[in-house]
Design an enzyme around this catalytic site. Structure first.
Site, short mmCIF file in Angstrom:
data_model
loop_
_atom_site.label_atom_id
_atom_site.label_comp_id
_atom_site.label_asym_id
_atom_site.label_seq_id
_atom_site.Cartn_x
_atom_site.Cartn_y
_atom_site.Cartn_z
N ASP A 179 7.76 2.91 -1.70
CA ASP A 179 6.62 2.78 -2.62
C ASP A 179 6.45 4.11 -3.35
O ASP A 179 6.77 5.17 -2.82
CB ASP A 179 5.34 2.46 -1.85
CG ASP A 179 5.38 1.08 -1.21
OD1 ASP A 179 5.98 0.17 -1.81
OD2 ASP A 179 4.82 0.92 -0.11
N ASP A 211 5.88 -5.22 -5.58
CA ASP A 211 4.52 -5.62 -5.25
C ASP A 211 3.78 -6.09 -6.51
O ASP A 211 3.06 -7.10 -6.48
CB ASP A 211 3.75 -4.46 -4.62
CG ASP A 211 4.38 -3.98 -3.33
OD1 ASP A 211 4.96 -4.81 -2.60
OD2 ASP A 211 4.31 -2.77 -3.04
#
Length: 205
Positions: free
Chosen positions: A140, A159
């Site tokens: 991330d 995401d």
């Protein structure tokens, strides 16, 4: 001799929806591929540029680029059970493939393509990244309002693709768009209209 009226595509012609299915499936696959490649490329760039480096502040602090590796879901939920996330993702991918068999709606193709691409992007991390196969940590790098995810969980393009796909699916459901290309209630509305027209014709007769 009166020529037979032409069938309205996708309504009276049973082949109309069949012709739309290959196009819808192709759009689903194309959207999924673009989402997957974008996620893989941004993760590669993040690892190359942000490893051993502090957060990068952008847009006056609205966005930070902050490299993290997440073993769980959002807010590190389920971090001790990493193995379960690939299994869930495989189930989601199988469900989307099954849905594609009857898919004729182009908006639904975009929605499911976004979900599929996002799911595959994180699945690649789960399977192939350290520390072990099916226990990999997801890369991330995007944090909102705070460099360390204190306001909103640090996320990636996979995401974002998943969230956008799900939100679009909810919107399509609320507006009555079905995956086979029809609108909910349209058949009933047409039947009511036909009945009213028939009654009016009998009264005139």
């Amino acid at each position: 001799m009166t020529a037979a009226p032409s069938a309205e595509p996708g309504r009276n012609d049973p082949g109309g929806g069949t012709r739309r299915r290959p196009r819808a499936v192709a759009i689903l696959a194309g959207v999924a591929l673009v989402a997957l490649l974008a996620d893989l490329v941004t993760k590669h760039l993040a690892l190359a540029a942000l490893t051993d480096r502090g957060p990068v502040r952008l847009l006056g602090g609205f966005v930070y680029l902050s490299l993290t590796r997440n073993s769980g879901a959002a807010w590190s939920i389920g971090a001790d059970h990493t193995w379960i996330f690939p299994l869930i993702t495989i189930g989601v991918v199988g469900w989307i493939v099954w849905m594609a068999l009857r898919l004729r709606s182009l908006p639904w193709a975009i929605s499911l393509g976004l979900v599929l691409g996002g799911a595959l992007g994180n699945l690649v991390d789960r399977i192939f990244r350290a520390p072990a196969p099916f226990h990999g940590h997801v890369v991330d790098m995007i944090s909102l309002f705070d460099p360390y995810g204190q306001v909103w969980p640090v996320f990636n393009l996979a995401d974002s693709s998943l969230v956008c796909g799900v939100l679009l699916a909810v919107l399509l459901e609320l507006t009555g768009r079905q995956r086979d290309g029809r609108r909910a209630g349209r058949a009933g509305d047409q039947a009511t209209t036909d009945t009213a027209q028939g009654t009016e014709q009998r009264e005139r007769a």
